[in-house]
Design a protein around this motif. Structure first.
Motif, PDB file in Angstrom:
ATOM      1  N   UNK A  29       0.857  -1.181   0.000  1.00  0.00           N
ATOM      2  CA  UNK A  29       0.000   0.000   0.000  1.00  0.00           C
ATOM      3  C   UNK A  29       0.896   1.234   0.000  1.00  0.00           C
ATOM      4  N   UNK A  30       0.885   1.965  -1.116  1.00  0.00           N
ATOM      5  CA  UNK A  30       1.705   3.165  -1.238  1.00  0.00           C
ATOM      6  C   UNK A  30       0.912   4.393  -0.820  1.00  0.00           C
ATOM      7  N   UNK A  31       1.618   5.360  -0.242  1.00  0.00           N
ATOM      8  CA  UNK A  31       0.986   6.612   0.172  1.00  0.00           C
ATOM      9  C   UNK A  31       2.022   7.723   0.178  1.00  0.00           C
ATOM     10  N   UNK A  32       1.540   8.958   0.360  1.00  0.00           N
ATOM     11  CA  UNK A  32       2.450  10.079   0.512  1.00  0.00           C
ATOM     12  C   UNK A  32       2.563  10.984  -0.697  1.00  0.00           C
ATOM     13  N   UNK A  33       1.932  10.624  -1.785  1.00  0.00           N
ATOM     14  CA  UNK A  33       1.992  11.463  -2.967  1.00  0.00           C
ATOM     15  C   UNK A  33       1.207  12.752  -2.764  1.00  0.00           C
ATOM     16  N   UNK A  34       1.350  13.657  -3.730  1.00  0.00           N
ATOM     17  CA  UNK A  34       0.626  14.909  -3.645  1.00  0.00           C
ATOM     18  C   UNK A  34       1.150  15.923  -4.635  1.00  0.00           C
ATOM     19  N   UNK A  35       0.722  17.160  -4.441  1.00  0.00           N
ATOM     20  CA  UNK A  35       1.137  18.271  -5.292  1.00  0.00           C
ATOM     21  C   UNK A  35       2.151  19.124  -4.532  1.00  0.00           C
ATOM     22  N   UNK A  36       3.278  19.397  -5.177  1.00  0.00           N
ATOM     23  CA  UNK A  36       4.326  20.179  -4.536  1.00  0.00           C
ATOM     24  C   UNK A  36       4.970  21.081  -5.585  1.00  0.00           C
ATOM     25  N   UNK A  37       5.488  22.210  -5.134  1.00  0.00           N
ATOM     26  CA  UNK A  37       6.181  23.110  -6.049  1.00  0.00           C
ATOM     27  C   UNK A  37       7.593  22.604  -6.321  1.00  0.00           C
ATOM     28  N   UNK A  38       8.129  22.998  -7.447  1.00  0.00           N
ATOM     29  CA  UNK A  38       9.500  22.629  -7.786  1.00  0.00           C
ATOM     30  C   UNK A  38      10.441  23.085  -6.672  1.00  0.00           C
ATOM     31  N   UNK A  39      11.369  22.206  -6.333  1.00  0.00           N
ATOM     32  CA  UNK A  39      12.285  22.466  -5.247  1.00  0.00           C
ATOM     33  C   UNK A  39      11.818  21.931  -3.910  1.00  0.00           C
ATOM     34  N   UNK A  40      10.579  21.507  -3.852  1.00  0.00           N
ATOM     35  CA  UNK A  40      10.027  20.988  -2.611  1.00  0.00           C
ATOM     36  C   UNK A  40      10.361  19.530  -2.382  1.00  0.00           C
ATOM     37  N   UNK A  41       9.780  18.970  -1.309  1.00  0.00           N
ATOM     38  CA  UNK A  41      10.054  17.592  -0.910  1.00  0.00           C
ATOM     39  C   UNK A  41       8.764  16.837  -0.633  1.00  0.00           C
ATOM     40  N   UNK A  42       8.838  15.548  -0.832  1.00  0.00           N
ATOM     41  CA  UNK A  42       7.758  14.637  -0.455  1.00  0.00           C
ATOM     42  C   UNK A  42       8.394  13.361   0.065  1.00  0.00           C
ATOM     43  N   UNK A  43       7.667  12.683   0.906  1.00  0.00           N
ATOM     44  CA  UNK A  43       8.121  11.386   1.404  1.00  0.00           C
ATOM     45  C   UNK A  43       7.053  10.352   1.118  1.00  0.00           C
ATOM     46  N   UNK A  44       7.392   9.398   0.280  1.00  0.00           N
ATOM     47  CA  UNK A  44       6.482   8.309  -0.027  1.00  0.00           C
ATOM     48  C   UNK A  44       6.722   7.150   0.926  1.00  0.00           C
ATOM     49  N   UNK A  45       5.646   6.446   1.226  1.00  0.00           N
ATOM     50  CA  UNK A  45       5.742   5.267   2.075  1.00  0.00           C
ATOM     51  C   UNK A  45       5.045   4.103   1.391  1.00  0.00           C
ATOM     52  N   UNK A  46       5.543   2.918   1.649  1.00  0.00           N
ATOM     53  CA  UNK A  46       4.939   1.701   1.113  1.00  0.00           C
ATOM     54  C   UNK A  46       4.886   0.694   2.249  1.00  0.00           C
ATOM     55  N   UNK A  47       3.675   0.399   2.681  1.00  0.00           N
ATOM     56  CA  UNK A  47       3.485  -0.543   3.777  1.00  0.00           C
ATOM     57  C   UNK A  47       3.184  -1.927   3.225  1.00  0.00           C
ATOM     58  N   UNK A  48       3.885  -2.917   3.736  1.00  0.00           N
ATOM     59  CA  UNK A  48       3.706  -4.296   3.283  1.00  0.00           C
ATOM     60  C   UNK A  48       2.935  -5.090   4.323  1.00  0.00           C
ATOM     61  N   UNK A  49       2.085  -5.956   3.846  1.00  0.00           N
ATOM     62  CA  UNK A  49       1.362  -6.865   4.732  1.00  0.00           C
ATOM     63  C   UNK A  49       1.400  -8.266   4.126  1.00  0.00           C
ATOM     64  N   UNK A  50       1.343  -9.234   4.980  1.00  0.00           N
ATOM     65  CA  UNK A  50       1.363 -10.609   4.519  1.00  0.00           C
ATOM     66  C   UNK A  50       2.746 -11.194   4.373  1.00  0.00           C
ATOM     67  N   UNK A  51       3.768 -10.364   4.583  1.00  0.00           N
ATOM     68  CA  UNK A  51       5.148 -10.822   4.455  1.00  0.00           C
ATOM     69  C   UNK A  51       6.038  -9.812   5.153  1.00  0.00           C
ATOM     70  N   UNK A  52       7.120 -10.278   5.713  1.00  0.00           N
ATOM     71  CA  UNK A  52       8.033  -9.392   6.414  1.00  0.00           C
ATOM     72  C   UNK A  52       9.020  -8.777   5.428  1.00  0.00           C
ATOM     73  N   UNK A  53       9.160  -7.436   5.444  1.00  0.00           N
ATOM     74  CA  UNK A  53      10.032  -6.787   4.477  1.00  0.00           C
ATOM     75  C   UNK A  53      11.497  -7.026   4.773  1.00  0.00           C
ATOM     76  N   UNK A  54      11.828  -7.540   5.964  1.00  0.00           N
ATOM     77  CA  UNK A  54      13.235  -7.775   6.239  1.00  0.00           C
ATOM     78  C   UNK A  54      13.776  -8.959   5.447  1.00  0.00           C
ATOM     79  N   UNK A  55      12.895  -9.663   4.732  1.00  0.00           N
ATOM     80  CA  UNK A  55      13.343 -10.741   3.856  1.00  0.00           C
ATOM     81  C   UNK A  55      13.103 -10.408   2.386  1.00  0.00           C
ATOM     82  N   UNK A  56      12.694  -9.182   2.104  1.00  0.00           N
ATOM     83  CA  UNK A  56      12.347  -8.781   0.752  1.00  0.00           C
ATOM     84  C   UNK A  56      13.217  -7.629   0.261  1.00  0.00           C
TER      85      UNK A  56
END
Length: 121
Positions: free
Chosen positions: A4-31
């Motif tokens: 499940x990805x999130x964090x997108x949006x509208x930003x002006x040039x030069x700005x910052x965003x932080x995207x996140x991707x949450x995993x379920x059903x499997x541990x990401x420490x093995x992926x």
């Protein structure tokens, strides 16, 4: 694994965003985890990836020095910190998970649903 990805949006040039991707059903420490993006009328392209151990990180040339990928194994989440954004970064961003290493093959691994990033000039 479901992503499940999130964090997108509208930003002006030069700005910052932080995207996140949450995993379920499997541990990401093995992926291996990665981010791709697809702009209108263009093919999906690789952005960044991180191995299951976190020891190897790769970036597309176009984002080196501006984007940073990280994993939080405790929260089964991978992040993409995007700084100094440019209008050409505008795209739908997708996260991906694979067992060993992130490949560009769309038929391998699991994909998230995508989150829109729009950078205005």
């Amino acid at each position: 694994v479901q992503l499940q990805a999130s964090g997108g949006g509208l930003v002006q040039a030069g700005g910052s965003l932080r995207l996140s991707c949450a995993a379920s059903g499997y541990s990401v420490d093995t992926l291996a985890m990665g981010w791709f993006r697809q702009a209108p009328g263009k093919e999906r392209e690789f952005v960044a990836s991180i191995t299951w151990s976190g020891n190897t990180i790769k970036y597309a040339e176009s984002v080196k020095g501006r984007f940073f990928i990280s994993k939080d194994n405790a929260k089964s989440t991978v992040h993409l910190q995007m700084n100094s954004l440019r209008p050409e970064d505008t795209a739908i961003y997708y996260c991906k998970a694979e067992r060993v290493v992130i490949t560009t093959r769309p038929d391998l691994g699991s994909w998230g649903q995508g989150t829109q990033v729009t950078v205005s000039s």
